[in-house]
Design a protein around this motif. Structure first.
Motif, mmCIF file in Angstrom:
data_model
loop_
_atom_site.group_PDB
_atom_site.id
_atom_site.type_symbol
_atom_site.label_atom_id
_atom_site.label_comp_id
_atom_site.label_asym_id
_atom_site.label_seq_id
_atom_site.Cartn_x
_atom_site.Cartn_y
_atom_site.Cartn_z
ATOM 1 N N GLN A 212 -3.494 8.560 -2.035
ATOM 2 C CA GLN A 212 -2.234 8.511 -2.526
ATOM 3 C C GLN A 212 -1.205 9.270 -1.537
ATOM 4 N N ALA A 213 -1.597 10.167 -0.835
ATOM 5 C CA ALA A 213 -0.409 10.629 0.141
ATOM 6 C C ALA A 213 -0.317 9.459 1.347
ATOM 7 N N ASN A 214 -1.190 8.572 1.606
ATOM 8 C CA ASN A 214 -0.938 7.690 2.466
ATOM 9 C C ASN A 214 -0.585 6.303 1.957
ATOM 10 N N ALA A 215 -0.169 6.293 0.716
ATOM 11 C CA ALA A 215 0.077 4.908 0.140
ATOM 12 C C ALA A 215 1.208 4.113 0.716
ATOM 13 N N ASP A 216 2.227 4.785 1.394
ATOM 14 C CA ASP A 216 3.354 3.862 2.321
ATOM 15 C C ASP A 216 2.741 3.400 3.484
ATOM 16 N N VAL A 217 1.950 4.499 4.127
ATOM 17 C CA VAL A 217 1.167 4.008 5.284
ATOM 18 C C VAL A 217 0.361 2.846 5.172
ATOM 19 N N LEU A 218 -0.477 2.840 4.235
ATOM 20 C CA LEU A 218 -1.426 1.722 4.011
ATOM 21 C C LEU A 218 -0.584 0.612 3.666
ATOM 22 N N LYS A 219 0.489 0.475 2.794
ATOM 23 C CA LYS A 219 1.278 -0.541 2.532
ATOM 24 C C LYS A 219 1.690 -1.248 3.809
ATOM 25 N N LYS A 220 2.198 -0.372 4.875
ATOM 26 C CA LYS A 220 2.772 -0.872 6.076
ATOM 27 C C LYS A 220 1.786 -1.522 6.823
ATOM 28 N N VAL A 221 0.769 -1.007 7.040
ATOM 29 C CA VAL A 221 -0.385 -1.336 7.811
ATOM 30 C C VAL A 221 -0.872 -2.727 7.575
ATOM 31 N N GLU A 222 -0.879 -2.828 6.033
ATOM 32 C CA GLU A 222 -1.606 -4.002 5.464
ATOM 33 C C GLU A 222 -0.627 -5.003 5.595
ATOM 34 N N ALA A 223 0.759 -4.795 5.473
ATOM 35 C CA ALA A 223 1.927 -5.798 5.714
ATOM 36 C C ALA A 223 2.017 -6.117 7.254
ATOM 37 N N ALA A 224 1.814 -5.409 7.984
ATOM 38 C CA ALA A 224 1.648 -5.612 9.371
ATOM 39 C C ALA A 224 0.636 -6.588 9.976
ATOM 40 N N SER A 225 -0.604 -6.164 9.372
ATOM 41 C CA SER A 225 -1.594 -7.310 9.898
ATOM 42 C C SER A 225 -1.592 -8.427 9.133
ATOM 43 N N GLY A 226 -0.885 -8.428 7.754
ATOM 44 C CA GLY A 226 -0.521 -9.952 7.218
ATOM 45 C C GLY A 226 0.132 -10.801 8.028
ATOM 46 N N LYS A 227 1.370 -9.962 8.365
ATOM 47 C CA LYS A 227 2.174 -10.633 9.667
ATOM 48 C C LYS A 227 1.656 -11.062 10.771
ATOM 49 N N PHE A 228 0.888 -10.290 11.443
ATOM 50 C CA PHE A 228 0.162 -10.714 12.421
ATOM 51 C C PHE A 228 -0.582 -12.178 12.075
ATOM 52 N N ILE A 229 -1.410 -12.138 10.922
ATOM 53 C CA ILE A 229 -2.163 -13.206 10.695
ATOM 54 C C ILE A 229 -1.153 -14.494 10.728
ATOM 55 N N ALA A 230 -0.111 -14.324 9.812
ATOM 56 C CA ALA A 230 1.021 -15.456 9.608
ATOM 57 C C ALA A 230 1.346 -15.895 11.012
ATOM 58 N N THR A 382 -6.242 3.154 13.183
ATOM 59 C CA THR A 382 -7.188 4.274 13.360
ATOM 60 C C THR A 382 -8.359 3.972 12.373
ATOM 61 N N ALA A 383 -9.495 4.907 12.530
ATOM 62 C CA ALA A 383 -10.675 4.848 11.756
ATOM 63 C C ALA A 383 -10.091 5.389 10.421
ATOM 64 N N LEU A 384 -9.236 6.189 10.369
ATOM 65 C CA LEU A 384 -8.824 6.895 9.160
ATOM 66 C C LEU A 384 -7.806 5.739 8.199
ATOM 67 N N HIS A 385 -7.082 4.991 9.005
ATOM 68 C CA HIS A 385 -6.477 3.591 8.326
ATOM 69 C C HIS A 385 -7.665 2.954 7.633
ATOM 70 N N VAL A 386 -8.785 2.654 8.412
ATOM 71 C CA VAL A 386 -9.797 1.656 7.767
ATOM 72 C C VAL A 386 -10.332 2.440 6.668
ATOM 73 N N TRP A 387 -10.962 3.694 6.618
ATOM 74 C CA TRP A 387 -11.633 4.233 5.553
ATOM 75 C C TRP A 387 -10.788 4.447 4.230
ATOM 76 N N LEU A 388 -9.371 4.858 4.718
ATOM 77 C CA LEU A 388 -8.372 4.873 3.531
ATOM 78 C C LEU A 388 -8.100 3.625 2.625
#
Length: 466
Positions: A212-230, A382-388
């Motif tokens: 929950q504390a990293n909710a915004d972070v996870l949304k951002k990295v997910e969106a950035a990875s999606g943009k990379f794919i697109a 990072t590994a913590l991004h992955v785990w979260l």
């Protein structure tokens, strides 16, 4: 061992939520503070078995636990001769553990903040209050400043330097035994170890709180990875696609982000016959959970065929990857799509894993399997991004991670540290016995001493032993 900075160190701590945060602000709105971990700073969660293991080492050597129940703990692998990991609790580096291959044991390396969690009952020295400031400035403990010391201390031991009121002035390595230290009138008693200061703020939290504390972070990295794919997939969209799946956390996170931002697709799994049983279980769990096709390439016999000639693979001669993975993959592509056929593979490659991967592009053509085009959506994680991300998605992950094993793939991979291989030997004795017997038979044919295997030299020397 190459460069250490594989990217900006992102690890911060929220003292309001008592959680690690991968940004300068927590989702709760509070500002966070940087955690001074050693580069490359690819910290991971400490699972319950990790916590019990760390505490057992500190209990044995200092009579204390450094990870309290209910608090979030992280482990950060740092450069060393073999395995060394920093322990992060309450936003502070409270200590480390290090594997000593020559002695086949783990050593505790405490930091001063550990004494804020618990007082050492063994291996401590008590100093005059007047020596406190000089020790904190990094000066070594000299005999005139010593009041008393624990009788169990031996030369070379890591020790706490404490005041009579229970304040930790510093930590370091004893230069003499306790008996001699108590007799000395001059000279160095402890060589103090300098540490980058950190701040310990106690407080309980759960991993759900961390997500929950990293909710915004996870949304951002997910969106950035999606943009990379697109942005990257256009020229290859007509080709057959799959997610290369190893049963490890990075390939799992890659699969999740591809499904969440692009579309479902098969997983590509190469069964070398040398994986952990839990890896096979995880492949089946993921396939069933998400209703995915699994393209399975079996290469069980190839490793042992080449092993008879080359012996065990080593770090500098990892022929096993070519034999057990790359060549079977190349043959599969040619057989399925023809000599000129090509496929696209989404790969769980991250720049924080190694210096070489930091330099790798995010889109590339496999140098050995030239008809495989690879894309790395989580390259900057990072590994913590992955785990979260995995925790957020409540995805099934490989049970070996709970045992402190951080490299999935072949159970006896020479790239693994001896400290980790020792854990694998304990959790899977039957697998290790099979490996040891195979190497022993090969060594007997080559006239190589058994000590070559027992010392772990097989991992670094390969066929140089012949």
């Amino acid at each position: 061992m190459g460069g250490l900075y594989h990217g900006r160190i992102l690890l911060h701590w929220c003292d309001s939520c008592h959680t690690p945060v991968l940004a300068e602000h927590c989702a709760c709105g509070a500002a966070t503070r940087a955690v001074p971990v050693t580069p490359p700073g690819d910290a991971r969660p400490a699972f319950p078995e990790d916590i019990a293991f760390v505490n057992s080492i500190y209990e044995e050597q200092f009579g204390m636990s450094i990870i309290p129940e209910g608090q979030i703990a992280l482990m950060n692998k740092v450069p060393d001769h073999d395995r060394m990991e920093e322990i992060i609790v309450g936003g502070a580096i409270v200590g480390a553990i290090r594997y000593l291959p020559g002695e086949r044991r783990w050593e505790a390396l405490p930091r001063p903040d550990a004494a804020l969690i618990a007082q050492p009952k063994k291996r401590f020295m008590v100093i005059d209050e007047g020596a406190l400031s000089s020790i904190r400035e990094g000066r070594s403990l000299l005999a005139p400043g010593l009041i008393s010391c624990d009788s169990s201390i031996r030369e070379g031991d890591e020790v706490f330097i404490m005041t009579p009121s229970g304040i930790c002035a510093g930590v370091g390595r004893a230069r003499v035994d306790a008996e001699e230290a108590n007799r000395m009138e001059r000279g160095q008693v402890v060589k103090t170890r300098k540490n980058i200061p950190s701040v310990y703020t106690p407080g309980e939290a759960t991993w759900d709180d961390v997500v929950q504390a990293n909710a915004d972070v996870l949304k951002k990295v997910e969106a950035a990875s999606g943009k990379f794919i697109a942005d990257s997939i256009g020229p290859y969209e007509h080709l057959p696609m799959s997610v290369s799946y190893s049963g490890g956390k990075d390939s799992l996170a890659t699969l999740l982000v591809v499904m969440n931002t692009y579309r479902k697709m098969p997983i590509l799994y190469i069964d070398t016959g040398l994986e952990f049983p839990s890896t096979e279980e995880n492949v089946c769990d993921v396939q069933d959970r998400y209703g995915l096709e699994c393209v399975r390439i079996e290469s069980i016999n190839e490793f042992w065929r080449d092993f008879e000639v080359s012996g065990p693979p080593s770090r500098d001669n990892r022929w096993c990857c070519r034999t057990s993975k790359l060549e079977p993959l190349r043959q599969y592509i040619v057989k399925t799509y023809g000599e000129d056929g090509e496929i696209v593979s989404f790969i769980g490659q991250r720049k924080y894993e190694s210096f070489s991967r930091m330099k790798n592009p995010r889109v590339w053509r496999n140098s050995y399997v030239n008809n495989q085009i690879c894309l790395a959506p989580i390259h900057t994680w990072t590994a913590l991004h992955v785990w979260l991300y995995i925790f957020r998605e409540k995805a099934p992950f490989n049970e070996m991670y709970r045992h402190g094993v951080d490299r999935m793939g072949c159970y006896m991979c020479p790239a693994s540290d001896l400290g980790v291989l020792e854990k694998i030997q304990a959790t899977h004795p039957e697998l290790w016995e099979e490996w040891e017997q195979a190497v022993s038979l090969w060594m007997n044919r080559k006239g190589i001493s058994q000590s070559w295997f027992e010392s772990g030299q097989w991992r670094t020397q390969g066929d140089k032993a012949i």
